[in-house]
Design a protein around this motif. Structure first.
Motif, PDB file in Angstrom:
ATOM      1  N   VAL A  26      -6.032 -52.658 -37.625  1.00  0.00           N
ATOM      2  CA  VAL A  26      -6.709 -51.402 -37.275  1.00  0.00           C
ATOM      3  C   VAL A  26      -5.834 -50.196 -37.590  1.00  0.00           C
ATOM      4  O   VAL A  26      -6.237 -49.062 -37.363  1.00  0.00           O
ATOM      5  CB  VAL A  26      -7.125 -51.371 -35.790  1.00  0.00           C
ATOM      6  CG1 VAL A  26      -8.048 -52.530 -35.461  1.00  0.00           C
ATOM      7  CG2 VAL A  26      -5.903 -51.377 -34.871  1.00  0.00           C
ATOM      8  N   ARG A  27      -4.657 -50.446 -38.120  1.00  0.00           N
ATOM      9  CA  ARG A  27      -3.683 -49.376 -38.346  1.00  0.00           C
ATOM     10  C   ARG A  27      -4.249 -48.253 -39.204  1.00  0.00           C
ATOM     11  O   ARG A  27      -4.043 -47.070 -38.924  1.00  0.00           O
ATOM     12  CB  ARG A  27      -2.428 -49.956 -39.008  1.00  0.00           C
ATOM     13  CG  ARG A  27      -1.256 -48.989 -39.102  1.00  0.00           C
ATOM     14  CD  ARG A  27      -0.087 -49.644 -39.852  1.00  0.00           C
ATOM     15  NE  ARG A  27       0.169 -50.980 -39.373  1.00  0.00           N
ATOM     16  CZ  ARG A  27       0.980 -51.264 -38.366  1.00  0.00           C
ATOM     17  NH1 ARG A  27       1.593 -50.285 -37.725  1.00  0.00           N
ATOM     18  NH2 ARG A  27       1.178 -52.511 -37.994  1.00  0.00           N
ATOM     19  N   ASP A  28      -4.969 -48.595 -40.267  1.00  0.00           N
ATOM     20  CA  ASP A  28      -5.494 -47.555 -41.160  1.00  0.00           C
ATOM     21  C   ASP A  28      -6.473 -46.644 -40.425  1.00  0.00           C
ATOM     22  O   ASP A  28      -6.462 -45.424 -40.622  1.00  0.00           O
ATOM     23  CB  ASP A  28      -6.173 -48.193 -42.373  1.00  0.00           C
ATOM     24  CG  ASP A  28      -5.169 -48.817 -43.338  1.00  0.00           C
ATOM     25  OD1 ASP A  28      -3.951 -48.581 -43.190  1.00  0.00           O
ATOM     26  OD2 ASP A  28      -5.602 -49.568 -44.234  1.00  0.00           O
ATOM     27  N   ASP A  29      -7.323 -47.216 -39.582  1.00  0.00           N
ATOM     28  CA  ASP A  29      -8.283 -46.408 -38.818  1.00  0.00           C
ATOM     29  C   ASP A  29      -7.549 -45.488 -37.842  1.00  0.00           C
ATOM     30  O   ASP A  29      -7.918 -44.321 -37.679  1.00  0.00           O
ATOM     31  CB  ASP A  29      -9.236 -47.319 -38.052  1.00  0.00           C
ATOM     32  CG  ASP A  29     -10.131 -48.117 -38.961  1.00  0.00           C
ATOM     33  OD1 ASP A  29     -11.312 -47.757 -39.092  1.00  0.00           O
ATOM     34  OD2 ASP A  29      -9.656 -49.109 -39.557  1.00  0.00           O
ATOM     35  N   VAL A  30      -6.534 -46.025 -37.195  1.00  0.00           N
ATOM     36  CA  VAL A  30      -5.778 -45.238 -36.222  1.00  0.00           C
ATOM     37  C   VAL A  30      -5.101 -44.062 -36.912  1.00  0.00           C
ATOM     38  O   VAL A  30      -5.175 -42.911 -36.459  1.00  0.00           O
ATOM     39  CB  VAL A  30      -4.743 -46.126 -35.510  1.00  0.00           C
ATOM     40  CG1 VAL A  30      -3.798 -45.281 -34.654  1.00  0.00           C
ATOM     41  CG2 VAL A  30      -5.446 -47.175 -34.653  1.00  0.00           C
ATOM     42  N   GLN A  31      -4.437 -44.324 -38.023  1.00  0.00           N
ATOM     43  CA  GLN A  31      -3.681 -43.278 -38.687  1.00  0.00           C
ATOM     44  C   GLN A  31      -4.573 -42.276 -39.408  1.00  0.00           C
ATOM     45  O   GLN A  31      -4.145 -41.148 -39.682  1.00  0.00           O
ATOM     46  CB  GLN A  31      -2.670 -43.898 -39.651  1.00  0.00           C
ATOM     47  CG  GLN A  31      -1.610 -44.714 -38.915  1.00  0.00           C
ATOM     48  CD  GLN A  31      -0.465 -45.167 -39.788  1.00  0.00           C
ATOM     49  OE1 GLN A  31      -0.418 -44.879 -40.980  1.00  0.00           O
ATOM     50  NE2 GLN A  31       0.484 -45.880 -39.194  1.00  0.00           N
ATOM     51  N   ALA A  32      -5.818 -42.650 -39.682  1.00  0.00           N
ATOM     52  CA  ALA A  32      -6.744 -41.721 -40.330  1.00  0.00           C
ATOM     53  C   ALA A  32      -7.347 -40.733 -39.344  1.00  0.00           C
ATOM     54  O   ALA A  32      -7.942 -39.733 -39.752  1.00  0.00           O
ATOM     55  CB  ALA A  32      -7.860 -42.493 -41.028  1.00  0.00           C
ATOM     56  N   SER A  33      -7.189 -40.977 -38.046  1.00  0.00           N
ATOM     57  CA  SER A  33      -7.754 -40.078 -37.048  1.00  0.00           C
ATOM     58  C   SER A  33      -6.778 -38.947 -36.751  1.00  0.00           C
ATOM     59  O   SER A  33      -5.579 -39.051 -37.006  1.00  0.00           O
ATOM     60  CB  SER A  33      -8.070 -40.843 -35.764  1.00  0.00           C
ATOM     61  OG  SER A  33      -6.872 -41.321 -35.175  1.00  0.00           O
ATOM     62  N   ASP A  34      -7.300 -37.864 -36.189  1.00  0.00           N
ATOM     63  CA  ASP A  34      -6.441 -36.731 -35.834  1.00  0.00           C
ATOM     64  C   ASP A  34      -5.749 -36.951 -34.499  1.00  0.00           C
ATOM     65  O   ASP A  34      -4.587 -36.572 -34.317  1.00  0.00           O
ATOM     66  CB  ASP A  34      -7.272 -35.450 -35.796  1.00  0.00           C
ATOM     67  CG  ASP A  34      -7.807 -35.082 -37.167  1.00  0.00           C
ATOM     68  OD1 ASP A  34      -7.006 -34.942 -38.095  1.00  0.00           O
ATOM     69  OD2 ASP A  34      -9.045 -34.961 -37.309  1.00  0.00           O
ATOM     70  N   ILE A  35      -6.465 -37.533 -33.546  1.00  0.00           N
ATOM     71  CA  ILE A  35      -5.890 -37.892 -32.258  1.00  0.00           C
ATOM     72  C   ILE A  35      -6.301 -39.335 -31.980  1.00  0.00           C
ATOM     73  O   ILE A  35      -7.492 -39.653 -31.973  1.00  0.00           O
ATOM     74  CB  ILE A  35      -6.394 -36.979 -31.119  1.00  0.00           C
ATOM     75  CG1 ILE A  35      -5.968 -35.529 -31.358  1.00  0.00           C
ATOM     76  CG2 ILE A  35      -5.879 -37.466 -29.762  1.00  0.00           C
ATOM     77  CD1 ILE A  35      -6.570 -34.542 -30.363  1.00  0.00           C
ATOM     78  N   ALA A  36      -5.333 -40.207 -31.761  1.00  0.00           N
ATOM     79  CA  ALA A  36      -5.617 -41.621 -31.508  1.00  0.00           C
ATOM     80  C   ALA A  36      -5.113 -41.997 -30.122  1.00  0.00           C
ATOM     81  O   ALA A  36      -3.940 -41.816 -29.806  1.00  0.00           O
ATOM     82  CB  ALA A  36      -4.956 -42.499 -32.566  1.00  0.00           C
ATOM     83  N   MET A  37      -6.023 -42.524 -29.299  1.00  0.00           N
ATOM     84  CA  MET A  37      -5.717 -42.852 -27.909  1.00  0.00           C
ATOM     85  C   MET A  37      -5.914 -44.347 -27.658  1.00  0.00           C
ATOM     86  O   MET A  37      -6.711 -45.007 -28.325  1.00  0.00           O
ATOM     87  CB  MET A  37      -6.636 -42.075 -26.965  1.00  0.00           C
ATOM     88  CG  MET A  37      -6.666 -40.572 -27.194  1.00  0.00           C
ATOM     89  SD  MET A  37      -7.704 -39.718 -25.980  1.00  0.00           S
ATOM     90  CE  MET A  37      -9.338 -40.371 -26.384  1.00  0.00           C
TER      91      MET A  37
ATOM     92  N   PHE B  54      -0.618 -44.326 -32.778  1.00  0.00           N
ATOM     93  CA  PHE B  54      -1.280 -43.777 -31.590  1.00  0.00           C
ATOM     94  C   PHE B  54      -0.524 -42.555 -31.078  1.00  0.00           C
ATOM     95  O   PHE B  54       0.704 -42.490 -31.141  1.00  0.00           O
ATOM     96  CB  PHE B  54      -1.376 -44.837 -30.490  1.00  0.00           C
ATOM     97  CG  PHE B  54      -2.404 -45.891 -30.780  1.00  0.00           C
ATOM     98  CD1 PHE B  54      -3.747 -45.651 -30.544  1.00  0.00           C
ATOM     99  CD2 PHE B  54      -2.036 -47.131 -31.294  1.00  0.00           C
ATOM    100  CE1 PHE B  54      -4.712 -46.615 -30.814  1.00  0.00           C
ATOM    101  CE2 PHE B  54      -2.979 -48.110 -31.571  1.00  0.00           C
ATOM    102  CZ  PHE B  54      -4.321 -47.854 -31.331  1.00  0.00           C
ATOM    103  N   ASP B  55      -1.283 -41.604 -30.556  1.00  0.00           N
ATOM    104  CA  ASP B  55      -0.740 -40.346 -30.035  1.00  0.00           C
ATOM    105  C   ASP B  55      -0.740 -40.274 -28.516  1.00  0.00           C
ATOM    106  O   ASP B  55       0.078 -39.568 -27.926  1.00  0.00           O
ATOM    107  CB  ASP B  55      -1.589 -39.154 -30.519  1.00  0.00           C
ATOM    108  CG  ASP B  55      -1.707 -39.097 -32.012  1.00  0.00           C
ATOM    109  OD1 ASP B  55      -0.716 -38.739 -32.655  1.00  0.00           O
ATOM    110  OD2 ASP B  55      -2.790 -39.410 -32.534  1.00  0.00           O
ATOM    111  N   VAL B  56      -1.708 -40.955 -27.882  1.00  0.00           N
ATOM    112  CA  VAL B  56      -1.932 -40.791 -26.450  1.00  0.00           C
ATOM    113  C   VAL B  56      -2.082 -42.153 -25.788  1.00  0.00           C
ATOM    114  O   VAL B  56      -2.898 -42.972 -26.224  1.00  0.00           O
ATOM    115  CB  VAL B  56      -3.199 -39.953 -26.164  1.00  0.00           C
ATOM    116  CG1 VAL B  56      -3.402 -39.775 -24.663  1.00  0.00           C
ATOM    117  CG2 VAL B  56      -3.123 -38.598 -26.859  1.00  0.00           C
ATOM    118  N   ALA B  57      -1.294 -42.387 -24.724  1.00  0.00           N
ATOM    119  CA  ALA B  57      -1.447 -43.581 -23.899  1.00  0.00           C
ATOM    120  C   ALA B  57      -2.070 -43.171 -22.571  1.00  0.00           C
ATOM    121  O   ALA B  57      -1.500 -42.372 -21.825  1.00  0.00           O
ATOM    122  CB  ALA B  57      -0.097 -44.253 -23.663  1.00  0.00           C
ATOM    123  N   LEU B  58      -3.251 -43.678 -22.288  1.00  0.00           N
ATOM    124  CA  LEU B  58      -3.979 -43.382 -21.063  1.00  0.00           C
ATOM    125  C   LEU B  58      -3.528 -44.359 -19.984  1.00  0.00           C
ATOM    126  O   LEU B  58      -3.566 -45.572 -20.187  1.00  0.00           O
ATOM    127  CB  LEU B  58      -5.481 -43.514 -21.297  1.00  0.00           C
ATOM    128  CG  LEU B  58      -6.047 -42.686 -22.455  1.00  0.00           C
ATOM    129  CD1 LEU B  58      -7.453 -43.163 -22.796  1.00  0.00           C
ATOM    130  CD2 LEU B  58      -6.043 -41.205 -22.104  1.00  0.00           C
TER     131      LEU B  58
END
Length: 421
Positions: free
Chosen positions: A110-121, A156-160
């Motif tokens: 899923v790395r490509d999807d995560v890195q293609a987003s602006d904010i990944a949580m 990932f940018d944000v850990a909830l």
């Protein structure tokens, strides 16, 4: 409940701070620049790169600034995956013969999807308190901190962290994990739990393409464990929601994303409390709601706010990875909301759901695939088939489950659900 395989517990019925020092300085690299820096000098050196940035201008405390951005019309994508539920089988999957650990394999597909987003949580369902507190599974979880490093490596940018397991190791667990993030990965925003009242008062606001997005994260229970401090875990309440949204607006937030940890575990759809809180959040000014906790994917729908806005709600993303032992818990999702900013404000122009499959440690190893890339051969080797009443687990079973759970909007050919405003 967060066990199933490795058990079961009853379900008992602040955005908080950035854990990293970057937030307290009010400045960080852009997402793309940060990933580039990590690639060039190693993730552990990102903090050193950040120290070379020019001094911050007068900014609102707690706002994560994206230097060089302009407030032009733009689309910003916000991605979220569900519960990172670290059962012993999950942490053991990364143990190496030389005594080290690495968990990059969990996020490989899923790395490509995560890195293609602006904010990944992601929802860090269980603590990463590390070895000093003793690694443990159900009912009181604590996992290795190397999982956090793999999350950063994946982009990932944000850990909830506002959830029912945040207090599994008491205040010591919260302090240990937040210390890990601050010392090793200050670029990660950690929200939902705090180790000081000052930190808990900070509402995380991230800036992308010149636009500011607030992330609100709330827990509905802590498995009956009393809060050691009222601010230790961000608990949902109408007063907290109102205060957080006001603080986010003062900090300049143009869009607000809420990520509540709510609902009934393993339920096919939202319960009365989810319905109530979704309306409260929408009426308070939230633009999109992405929930988790039930450990299974729940439906998507749109609620109308008191001021007439259409607010997309994904009731539950399901699990990202776990050691659970039922078929439905193997199916989670990547949720991606597109926030469109223009002169007229902000709206959610698209919401996409991409189902994902946990491939349990078996003949094909422990990792998570997108359903669109999953095969019958992989399903045949998934360790879930060895669990009770799971021998009929197949790719087609997963497709049928998603069709039933997401309804007519799910495209069985592309294995996606897409809603557009």
């Amino acid at each position: 409940m967060d066990s199933m395989t490795e058990h079961r517990k009853p379900t008992p019925r602040k955005p908080t701070p950035r854990s990293g020092s970057a937030a307290h300085r009010g400045v960080t690299l852009t997402r793309r620049g940060l990933l580039a820096a990590a690639a060039l000098v190693g993730v552990g050196s990102v903090a050193a790169c950040m120290s070379q940035l020019p001094p911050a201008e007068e900014e609102t405390p707690g706002v994560v600034m994206d230097r060089g951005a302009t407030a032009e019309p733009a689309d910003v994508t916000v991605l979220m995956v569900g519960d990172i539920l670290v059962h012993p089988s999950v942490w053991k999957s990364g143990e190496k013969a030389n005594g080290t650990r690495n968990y990059d394999h969990l996020f490989e597909h899923v790395r490509d999807d995560v890195q293609a987003s602006d904010i990944a949580m992601l929802d860090q369902e269980t603590l990463l308190g590390g070895d000093e507190l003793g690694l443990s599974g159900y009912p009181v979880f604590n996992g290795p901190q190397e999982i956090g490093t793999a999350e950063v490596n994946a982009g990932f940018d944000v850990a909830l962290h506002a959830n029912n397991h945040a207090l599994d190791k008491g205040m010591a667990g919260i302090e240990a994990e937040l210390a890990f993030w601050r010392e090793n990965h200050p670029e990660m925003t950690v929200t939902g739990m705090a180790d000081s009242e000052e930190a808990a008062d900070v509402v995380p606001v991230l800036e992308r393409s010149g636009h500011k997005i607030a992330i609100l994260n709330y827990a509905t229970n802590t498995n009956g464990i009393p809060l050691p401090e009222p601010w230790a875990v961000r608990m949902i309440s109408e007063e907290q929601i109102a205060a957080d949204i006001e603080a986010a607006r003062v900090a300049g937030a143009e869009a607000i994303v809420a990520c509540p940890h709510w609902g009934t575990e393993y339920a096919a759809g939202p319960d009365e409390e989810q319905l109530r809180w979704a309306q409260v959040l929408a009426d308070a000014g939230v633009d999109v709601i992405i929930g988790n906790h039930p450990h299974v994917m729940q439906p998507f729908e749109v609620v109308q706010s008191a001021d007439g806005r259409s607010v997309p709600v994904f009731w539950s993303t399901g699990n990202f990875v776990s050691g659970q032992d039922n078929k439905a818990s193997m199916i989670g999702s990547i949720a991606r909301a597109t926030l469109t900013f223009s002169g007229g404000g902000v709206r959610v122009s698209e919401f996409k759901i991409v189902p994902i499959i946990t491939n349990k440690a078996g003949t094909t190893g422990l990792t998570t695939y997108k359903l669109s890339e999953y095969t019958e051969e992989l399903a045949a080797g998934n360790g879930i088939r060895n669990d009770s009443n799971c021998a009929d687990f197949t790719r087609q079973w997963c497709v049928d489950f998603c069709q039933e759970r997401l309804g007519a909007g799910f495209n069985a050919e592309t294995c996606e659900y897409v809603w557009t405003a």
